[in-house]
Design a protein around this motif. Sequence first.
Motif, PDB file in Angstrom:
ATOM      1  N   VAL A  46       0.851  -1.191   0.000  1.00  0.00           N
ATOM      2  CA  VAL A  46       0.000   0.000   0.000  1.00  0.00           C
ATOM      3  C   VAL A  46       0.885   1.238   0.000  1.00  0.00           C
ATOM      4  CG1 VAL A  46      -1.895   1.209   1.128  1.00  0.00           C
ATOM      5  CG2 VAL A  46      -1.761  -1.280   1.264  1.00  0.00           C
ATOM      6  N   GLU A  47       0.601   2.079  -0.953  1.00  0.00           N
ATOM      7  CA  GLU A  47       1.381   3.298  -1.121  1.00  0.00           C
ATOM      8  C   GLU A  47       0.465   4.469  -0.806  1.00  0.00           C
ATOM      9  OE1 GLU A  47       3.348   3.047  -4.997  1.00  0.00           O
ATOM     10  OE2 GLU A  47       3.205   5.238  -5.055  1.00  0.00           O
ATOM     11  N   GLY A  48       0.925   5.361   0.034  1.00  0.00           N
ATOM     12  CA  GLY A  48       0.162   6.583   0.281  1.00  0.00           C
ATOM     13  C   GLY A  48      -0.669   6.574   1.543  1.00  0.00           C
ATOM     14  N   LEU A  49      -0.434   5.635   2.447  1.00  0.00           N
ATOM     15  CA  LEU A  49      -1.222   5.616   3.690  1.00  0.00           C
ATOM     16  C   LEU A  49      -0.924   6.888   4.496  1.00  0.00           C
ATOM     17  CD1 LEU A  49      -1.079   2.041   5.288  1.00  0.00           C
ATOM     18  CD2 LEU A  49      -3.007   3.163   4.166  1.00  0.00           C
ATOM     19  N   PRO A  50      -1.957   7.582   4.901  1.00  0.00           N
ATOM     20  CA  PRO A  50      -1.706   8.823   5.631  1.00  0.00           C
ATOM     21  C   PRO A  50      -1.204   8.585   7.056  1.00  0.00           C
ATOM     22  CG  PRO A  50      -3.964   8.721   4.774  1.00  0.00           C
ATOM     23  CD  PRO A  50      -3.370   7.362   4.616  1.00  0.00           C
ATOM     24  N   SER A  51      -1.442   7.395   7.609  1.00  0.00           N
ATOM     25  CA  SER A  51      -0.958   7.149   8.970  1.00  0.00           C
ATOM     26  C   SER A  51      -0.508   5.697   9.080  1.00  0.00           C
ATOM     27  CB  SER A  51      -2.062   7.448   9.986  1.00  0.00           C
ATOM     28  OG  SER A  51      -3.199   6.696   9.656  1.00  0.00           O
ATOM     29  N   GLU A  52       0.099   5.339  10.187  1.00  0.00           N
ATOM     30  CA  GLU A  52       0.603   3.971  10.361  1.00  0.00           C
ATOM     31  C   GLU A  52      -0.549   2.965  10.299  1.00  0.00           C
ATOM     32  OE1 GLU A  52       3.723   2.549  10.509  1.00  0.00           O
ATOM     33  OE2 GLU A  52       4.053   4.556   9.687  1.00  0.00           O
ATOM     34  N   PRO A  53      -0.357   1.864   9.626  1.00  0.00           N
ATOM     35  CA  PRO A  53      -1.448   0.896   9.483  1.00  0.00           C
ATOM     36  C   PRO A  53      -1.786   0.176  10.780  1.00  0.00           C
ATOM     37  CG  PRO A  53       0.568   0.073   8.486  1.00  0.00           C
ATOM     38  CD  PRO A  53       0.854   1.470   8.894  1.00  0.00           C
ATOM     39  N   GLN A  54      -3.011  -0.229  10.886  1.00  0.00           N
ATOM     40  CA  GLN A  54      -3.520  -1.006  12.009  1.00  0.00           C
ATOM     41  C   GLN A  54      -3.749  -2.440  11.521  1.00  0.00           C
ATOM     42  OE1 GLN A  54      -3.801   0.555  15.052  1.00  0.00           O
ATOM     43  NE2 GLN A  54      -2.818   2.171  13.831  1.00  0.00           N
ATOM     44  N   PRO A  55      -4.008  -3.366  12.460  1.00  0.00           N
ATOM     45  CA  PRO A  55      -4.260  -4.755  12.021  1.00  0.00           C
ATOM     46  C   PRO A  55      -5.426  -4.881  11.035  1.00  0.00           C
ATOM     47  CG  PRO A  55      -3.928  -4.657  14.396  1.00  0.00           C
ATOM     48  CD  PRO A  55      -3.936  -3.239  13.917  1.00  0.00           C
ATOM     49  N   ASP A  56      -6.389  -3.948  11.106  1.00  0.00           N
ATOM     50  CA  ASP A  56      -7.525  -4.077  10.182  1.00  0.00           C
ATOM     51  C   ASP A  56      -7.448  -3.092   9.010  1.00  0.00           C
ATOM     52  OD1 ASP A  56      -7.997  -1.791  11.584  1.00  0.00           O
ATOM     53  OD2 ASP A  56     -10.128  -2.224  11.983  1.00  0.00           O
ATOM     54  N   THR A  57      -6.294  -2.521   8.768  1.00  0.00           N
ATOM     55  CA  THR A  57      -6.178  -1.607   7.619  1.00  0.00           C
ATOM     56  C   THR A  57      -6.379  -2.372   6.319  1.00  0.00           C
ATOM     57  OG1 THR A  57      -4.659  -0.207   8.836  1.00  0.00           O
ATOM     58  CG2 THR A  57      -4.624   0.002   6.442  1.00  0.00           C
ATOM     59  N   VAL A  58      -5.791  -3.551   6.250  1.00  0.00           N
ATOM     60  CA  VAL A  58      -5.927  -4.388   5.059  1.00  0.00           C
ATOM     61  C   VAL A  58      -6.506  -5.736   5.480  1.00  0.00           C
ATOM     62  CG1 VAL A  58      -4.549  -5.811   3.495  1.00  0.00           C
ATOM     63  CG2 VAL A  58      -4.164  -3.353   3.592  1.00  0.00           C
ATOM     64  N   ILE A  59      -7.648  -6.081   4.912  1.00  0.00           N
ATOM     65  CA  ILE A  59      -8.261  -7.393   5.189  1.00  0.00           C
ATOM     66  C   ILE A  59      -8.424  -8.103   3.855  1.00  0.00           C
ATOM     67  CG2 ILE A  59     -10.353  -8.574   6.020  1.00  0.00           C
ATOM     68  CD1 ILE A  59      -8.952  -7.344   8.340  1.00  0.00           C
ATOM     69  N   GLY A  60      -7.910  -9.309   3.754  1.00  0.00           N
ATOM     70  CA  GLY A  60      -8.054 -10.075   2.516  1.00  0.00           C
ATOM     71  C   GLY A  60      -9.465 -10.633   2.422  1.00  0.00           C
ATOM     72  N   ARG A  61     -10.114 -10.364   1.306  1.00  0.00           N
ATOM     73  CA  ARG A  61     -11.486 -10.875   1.105  1.00  0.00           C
ATOM     74  C   ARG A  61     -11.406 -12.028   0.106  1.00  0.00           C
ATOM     75  NH1 ARG A  61     -15.797  -9.322   3.781  1.00  0.00           N
ATOM     76  NH2 ARG A  61     -16.885  -7.877   2.404  1.00  0.00           N
ATOM     77  N   VAL A  62     -11.704 -13.205   0.599  1.00  0.00           N
ATOM     78  CA  VAL A  62     -11.549 -14.429  -0.188  1.00  0.00           C
ATOM     79  C   VAL A  62     -12.808 -14.643  -1.037  1.00  0.00           C
ATOM     80  CG1 VAL A  62     -11.235 -16.925  -0.051  1.00  0.00           C
ATOM     81  CG2 VAL A  62     -10.083 -15.416   1.593  1.00  0.00           C
ATOM     82  N   VAL A  63     -12.614 -14.677  -2.351  1.00  0.00           N
ATOM     83  CA  VAL A  63     -13.751 -14.638  -3.273  1.00  0.00           C
ATOM     84  C   VAL A  63     -13.716 -15.847  -4.205  1.00  0.00           C
ATOM     85  CG1 VAL A  63     -14.792 -13.310  -5.161  1.00  0.00           C
ATOM     86  CG2 VAL A  63     -13.739 -12.119  -3.240  1.00  0.00           C
ATOM     87  N   HIS A  64     -14.815 -16.536  -4.348  1.00  0.00           N
ATOM     88  CA  HIS A  64     -14.881 -17.641  -5.315  1.00  0.00           C
ATOM     89  C   HIS A  64     -16.325 -18.102  -5.476  1.00  0.00           C
ATOM     90  CE1 HIS A  64     -15.135 -20.600  -1.921  1.00  0.00           C
ATOM     91  NE2 HIS A  64     -14.420 -19.696  -1.320  1.00  0.00           N
ATOM     92  N   SER A  65     -16.549 -18.972  -6.426  1.00  0.00           N
ATOM     93  CA  SER A  65     -17.874 -19.564  -6.578  1.00  0.00           C
ATOM     94  C   SER A  65     -18.185 -20.291  -5.278  1.00  0.00           C
ATOM     95  CB  SER A  65     -17.887 -20.557  -7.741  1.00  0.00           C
ATOM     96  OG  SER A  65     -17.897 -19.853  -8.952  1.00  0.00           O
ATOM     97  N   ASP A  66     -19.341 -20.026  -4.732  1.00  0.00           N
ATOM     98  CA  ASP A  66     -19.626 -20.481  -3.374  1.00  0.00           C
ATOM     99  C   ASP A  66     -20.089 -21.945  -3.374  1.00  0.00           C
ATOM    100  OD1 ASP A  66     -19.986 -20.520  -0.702  1.00  0.00           O
ATOM    101  OD2 ASP A  66     -21.682 -19.119  -0.660  1.00  0.00           O
ATOM    102  N   THR A  67     -19.160 -22.815  -3.707  1.00  0.00           N
ATOM    103  CA  THR A  67     -19.411 -24.254  -3.661  1.00  0.00           C
ATOM    104  C   THR A  67     -19.210 -24.697  -2.207  1.00  0.00           C
ATOM    105  OG1 THR A  67     -17.099 -24.563  -4.236  1.00  0.00           O
ATOM    106  CG2 THR A  67     -18.649 -24.668  -6.036  1.00  0.00           C
ATOM    107  N   ALA A  68     -20.218 -25.323  -1.629  1.00  0.00           N
ATOM    108  CA  ALA A  68     -20.156 -25.641  -0.195  1.00  0.00           C
ATOM    109  C   ALA A  68     -19.033 -26.634   0.089  1.00  0.00           C
ATOM    110  CB  ALA A  68     -21.485 -26.217   0.249  1.00  0.00           C
ATOM    111  N   PRO A  69     -18.235 -26.377   1.119  1.00  0.00           N
ATOM    112  CA  PRO A  69     -17.210 -27.357   1.497  1.00  0.00           C
ATOM    113  C   PRO A  69     -17.886 -28.633   1.994  1.00  0.00           C
ATOM    114  CG  PRO A  69     -17.024 -25.345   2.824  1.00  0.00           C
ATOM    115  CD  PRO A  69     -18.239 -25.199   1.980  1.00  0.00           C
ATOM    116  N   VAL A  70     -17.446 -29.782   1.518  1.00  0.00           N
ATOM    117  CA  VAL A  70     -18.058 -31.045   1.980  1.00  0.00           C
ATOM    118  C   VAL A  70     -17.025 -32.023   2.522  1.00  0.00           C
ATOM    119  CG1 VAL A  70     -20.091 -30.919   0.488  1.00  0.00           C
ATOM    120  CG2 VAL A  70     -18.030 -32.050  -0.354  1.00  0.00           C
ATOM    121  N   GLY A  71     -15.758 -31.830   2.178  1.00  0.00           N
ATOM    122  CA  GLY A  71     -14.770 -32.829   2.574  1.00  0.00           C
ATOM    123  C   GLY A  71     -13.761 -32.294   3.568  1.00  0.00           C
TER     124      GLY A  71
END
Length: 889
Positions: A408-433
């Motif tokens: 991340v370039e340009g953050l106005p202040s020091e990052p916090q643990p929740d500054t960047v959260i990875g959002r996991v995206v995919h076809s929502d096939t239900a986990p079965v195994g």
Amino acid sequence: MSISIRRPRVESMDRPLGLDTQRPRFSWLLESDVRGQVQTAYQLLVASSKEKLEQDAGDQWDSGKVETDQSVQVEYSGPALSSGRSYYWKVKIWDGEGTASAWSETGEWSMGLLDETEWKGQWIGRRVDEDSELPAGLYVRKEFTAASAVKRAMLYGTALGVYELHLNGSRVGEDYFAPGWTDYNVRTQYQTYDVTASIRQGANALGAIVGTGWYAGHVGMMGRRIYGTNPALLLQLELEFEDGTTRIIASDDSWTMSTGPLHYSDLLMGETFDARSAWPDWARPGFQEAGWMKAEALEPYTGKLVSQIDPPVRVTESLQAQKIWRTPRGTHLFDLGQNMVGWVALKVAGPAGTRIKVSHAEMLQDDNTLYTENLRRAVQEDIYILRGEGTETFEPHFTFHGFRYVEVEGLPSEPQPDTVIGRVVHSDTAPVGSLETSDPMVNQLISNIRWGQRGNYLSVPTDCPQRDERLGWTGDAQIFIRTASYNMDVARFFAKFMVDMTDFQSPEGAFPDVAPDANWFEFKQEHVEWFAPDNAGWGDAGVIIPWTLYLMYEDRRILETNYDAMKRWIAYLQANSNQLVRPDYANYGDWLSINADTPKDVLATAYFAYSTLLFSRIAEVLGHEEDARHYFELYGEISRAFVNAYVNPATGMIQGDTQTVYVLALYFGLLPEGLKALAVKRLEELIRSNGDHLSTGFLGVGYLLPTLTENGLDSLAYTLLHQDTFPSWLYSVKHGATTIWERWDGWTDTEGFQTPEMNSFNHYSLGSVGEWMYRYMAGIDVDPAQPGFKHILFQPHPGGKLSSVRASVESGYGLIESAWTLEPEGRFTLRVTVPVNTHATVMLPGQATGVPSEAEELGLADGSRAYRIGSGTYQFESKWMAPSLPVST
Ligand code: RAM
């Protein structure tokens, strides 16, 4: 009550909306404390209202009492279902004693718009000519008044492009990249949402943001505007009022539109969002439309409109950064600890106009900078311009990335643990195994396989999520589908992909190497080195996928629907063979093998035989006896042609002499008895002389361990599984991989990174070893004669360094478990769980020492013993000594 019903499902969904089949299939799970419990009959009621169903009136359909043990894929066979209507259903069953259960809970589904003339709206958007830039995100809106109380409101929508729906200030549904990817020249899927709870009496506002998506944005290496120039939206809101009246609000040129804060957005190229020009209230009634224009009605769509088959793309998990640090460049780096697919949510506060750039990569280079060379022309950068009003959270709309590291370039202040959260995206096939062993390295491999599947199943089974490719490669899809279907419920995901494959089947009958079509032939013609009229192991996906769905889900319909297409593929292969031997033009071969090129014609002839064998079985399942016989004979003839052309009758040497040629010949059953033993011996020699390493590519790798295990070379299979020097699965694990790499040598300690031209770190194909882990290591397999795990085959193969394995699969009938432990003195203990209304056969390694009293002993032809059990949880014990293990370990 000795038996109860759980999870009534329609078309394998809990509450599907907008179905467009007249014969939906019902399934339910059964639970009972009684062992060996079964269903002997059912009665199913379908009603037009909840009230009717509560009074036990199946006014739409009453199946009556049907004496059968069928509890999955039970086809509706009542009168025609009406467009747009909701139906309610329940089922009761009779158990093994003839005792009736209580009624199940109420299930529900709705029908879609069954006739295209029911779409009342116009396709709207903004017309630009081919040379002009498109709006990256077009905002459209419409206000309307609901004069009285609304009883039911259903929203149907689709786009040429991708779209996001908003109603009265909130997002409708949780889907991303709707309507999903199809060949829009042929068909487009529509989505159905129940928005009853969001409609208010009085003023309402409906809005959508439309992006370019696959339709007009970049697709693969083929450039952009593949399907068209003008993204377009079609919406239809159907209101039913308490007083019985109805009203339709449909998209047309009375709607308004504007470009807004989305300055740039493209699936492969990232997004730019200027929050200063965002309107927080744009999807609420009363919004002041300053500067908005009238929407334009565009040309009617000429393809087919079909209801969405596959599960929608969703955010299924969020990841926090595990490490954050400041770079010498003054930027911040975030390590999410996992190579993932999706985007990040960025939380930030700063002055208006602050520009923040978020860059994504899978790997870091030696100097701690992002490794982005392997993206080719894709740009994994999102840019946000702050509005400057307190804390702002950004997520992109119409782009996705493959990454573990975020700069991340340009953050106005020091990052916090929740500054960047990875959002996991995919076809929502239900986990079965689930799968877990006593070896942490193997467990990491299992996790890598699962993450590879998650990230790459995005609307279609893509090969990779990061570079300018992300295509539905059919070879990758077929080799991994069995693993995939143990991990997750991929029934609908692949039913949809089969549509993409058949939409792109050539007039001559060839199944494609890539689907959906996206100017693929035009692209390939410019790259002749890529071109082949068909590709062995890729096109064969057209047969392997339906067969696998049948095995895993008892899905006969997928076989019926694709029967003619499969038959045309076999006819095509035959027509393009020379006395049943295939030519060597299919240019991918055993893709990305390591110093072991399998001759293309050998591979192609082997696959021709295999597809023909599977097709003969499919014909048999569907009762096409004539075809079954004919194609089985043809399979025999192709096998003989294979042997004549490629196998040395004296030495058993197969042309090419790679691990893969022996694996294919053995796994596809092409060799007569005498030559089999020679092939097994040669395969073993090749592995041994390669320092106990595999050399297989995308195709050979899927059958390698199964072939070794099935031919008595279990301990060699385990040697390869545990191998951690190059090339091997655990080599990448040892070097920190959290996904499966495209290539065995994507990164090596001697050479560093492979050529960036083709070096994905998230490609699932080499993860097809997951199938062996479930089927052989844990020993949970299907019986093709009673598919869908109606008859479960438990045959665990202990070995290697493992002292325990625990696996489970939530099948159509319920939870199957196989858990074993091995103690040093050879005491093997197996616990299995068999769902109600199924039965199982257990085969133990070594000498049985403890067998539950309910188990019925069967003597097998080869002198070994097996045990037949019904539903319930059971424990078995045997004495088993690992042949290759020193006794002391
Ligand atoms: C590459 C990809 C893909 C593979 C084809 C043949 O572009 O790696 O996975 O199937 O080639």
